[in-house]
Write an enzyme that holds these catalytic residues in place. Structure first.
Site, PDB file in Angstrom:
ATOM      1  N   LYS A 217     -11.770   3.186   0.264  1.00  0.00           N
ATOM      2  CA  LYS A 217     -11.034   1.968   0.608  1.00  0.00           C
ATOM      3  C   LYS A 217     -10.130   2.205   1.812  1.00  0.00           C
ATOM      4  O   LYS A 217     -10.056   1.379   2.744  1.00  0.00           O
ATOM      5  CB  LYS A 217     -10.201   1.508  -0.588  1.00  0.00           C
ATOM      6  CG  LYS A 217      -9.201   0.416  -0.297  1.00  0.00           C
ATOM      7  CD  LYS A 217      -9.847  -0.882   0.134  1.00  0.00           C
ATOM      8  CE  LYS A 217      -8.786  -1.959   0.325  1.00  0.00           C
ATOM      9  NZ  LYS A 217      -9.364  -3.252   0.708  1.00  0.00           N
ATOM     10  N   CYS A 271      -3.373  -4.588   4.158  1.00  0.00           N
ATOM     11  CA  CYS A 271      -4.300  -3.447   4.155  1.00  0.00           C
ATOM     12  C   CYS A 271      -4.262  -2.649   5.448  1.00  0.00           C
ATOM     13  O   CYS A 271      -3.823  -1.501   5.461  1.00  0.00           O
ATOM     14  CB  CYS A 271      -5.732  -3.938   3.908  1.00  0.00           C
ATOM     15  SG  CYS A 271      -6.034  -4.513   2.229  1.00  0.00           S
TER      16      CYS A 271
END
Length: 419
Positions: A217, A271
């Site tokens: 991720k 993110c």
């Protein structure tokens, strides 16, 4: 695995909880914000995301979605809480630890604990350690001295990391269609999580260990960050050399193996602006390119501020219209937004009177409300009053501004839509 408890009803938790409820799961959503809980329990949505209001209302009316301030017994516990940065770009897993402590009293043999939050390396193992301490009566999959998991067929609690991989604006579609990576604390945990996700995910489900899933991720977002940094650095070079960076990128991208992204005023969001620092923190000596990319992108807002101040200095009492405050076009998401930081710096430095034009919010962000020289304004007012028009976010509404309305103004376009 019919009863689901979702901790964190934000940009990931609420769509996930609502989707599961409409798929027939009994979902108990948990959030620390009482207003958020109250809003959801009225069948309403507190996040701007296409079609989410319809999904939340449908989930509520089905009777399968209930929100509360505290967890409840469940078969599956999903942690979707924030993982921000502390001072010095250090990962803050305080919310993960708090969520783990919150669910510990409710765990029962056979339960599955899933971390969907983006997390630093080793966090899934920490959750296993914390649960071992909090619930010594339960068997938690053990971890050996090398940080690798050891299968235990008698493990009573399954723990896995399945990072979200959705794009704001397309969350509901991508929750179902995207491939999912599942990293189990052991193989049994990975397989158990797979059985759960197979019930509503159409994309491929790929199994690995927890640490690989955690890094996967982070790498996905660091890849984007590095490529954006290249585009932003090009914009600085072109500024110095008096070259149109947008034309340059268009021409370079005609090469069949070149695909340069678009520059902007910086990088925001929950993110890309944060996750690469998690990698740097885990391997500081090795992550040199990733660190440099972060520094390039973090510097870009200051470059934009300097440019605006130089242009504003031409006017006695400049009025500066800053178009857009969110980190991404056509959303209300302000997290880590470079546009907000640019407006804040302009306000601090008294660059002029600032008209913030943001069609997706109704009030100024908390970081801007105490400045007397910043006000929220509509586009019409900004076009009438501003000496400088600064485009910070490429919302659809800004594409239709007629060029004739900009002729007598100083224009700074950080997104390239008025080129």
């Amino acid at each position: 695995m019919q009863k689901i408890c979702v901790l964190g009803l934000g940009y990931i938790g609420l769509p996930t909880a609502s989707l599961l409820a409409t798929k027939g799961f009994k979902v108990h959503g948990v959030d620390v914000n009482a207003q958020t809980v109250e809003t959801i329990n009225r069948g309403n949505n507190h996040i701007h995301e296409p079609d989410l209001d319809v999904l939340v209302k449908s989930a509520f009316r089905s009777g399968n979605l209930v929100a509360a301030l505290e967890p409840a017994p469940a078969d599956v516990f999903i942690l979707a809480v924030p993982t921000p940065l502390k001072e010095g770009h250090l990962p803050d897993i305080t919310y993960i630890k708090a969520a783990t402590r919150a669910i510990a009293p409710y765990l029962a043999p056979g339960n599955l604990v899933i971390l969907e939050s983006t997390i630093p390396l080793g966090t899934t193992e920490k959750v296993a350690d914390w649960l071992s301490e909090l619930r010594p009566d339960l068997i938690i999959p053990p971890i050996n001295e090398h940080g690798r998991t050891v299968d235990n067929d008698k493990a009573q609690i399954f723990i896995a990391h399945c990072p979200e991989r959705v794009l704001p604006g397309q969350i509901l579609k991508e929750l179902i269609d995207n491939d999912r990576i599942i990293g189990g604390i052991d193989q049994s945990s990975a397989r158990t999580a797979q059985l759960f996700y197979e019930r509503f995910v159409k994309g491929n489900i790929l199994l690995t260990n927890a640490r690989t899933a955690e890094l996967c991720k982070l790498v996905e977002n660091a890849f984007r960050d590095v490529n954006i940094a290249f585009a932003n650095e090009l914009s600085l070079i072109c500024e110095k050399l008096d070259i149109n960076v947008w034309e340059l990128i268009d021409l370079a991208n005609r090469h069949p193996r070149v695909n340069i992204l678009q520059p902007g005023p910086g990088v925001g969001g929950h993110c890309i602006a944060i996750d690469p620092w998690f990698i740097v923190n885990s391997a500081p000596d090795e992550a040199r390119l990733i660190r440099t990319a972060r520094e390039v992108n973090d510097h870009k807002p200051q470059f934009v501020v300097t440019k605006i101040r130089e242009k504003a200095a031409r006017f006695k009492k400049p009025v500066i219209a800053c178009l857009g405050l969110t980190f991404k076009a056509d959303t209300d998401d302000l997290r880590e937004s470079p546009a907000v930081e640019i407006v804040r710096q302009l306000a601090i430095k008294q660059a002029g009177h600032i008209l913030a034009v943001e069609p997706y919010i109704g009030t100024l962000p908390a970081t801007l409300v105490n400045f007397g020289n910043v006000q929220l304004a509509d586009l019409k007012t900004a076009l009438q009053r501003a000496d400088l028009m600064v485009l910070l976010v490429n919302h659809r509404a800004f594409y239709d501004i007629g060029r004739e309305l900009l002729n007598e103004k100083v224009v700074i376009d950080t997104r390239g839509i008025w080129r």
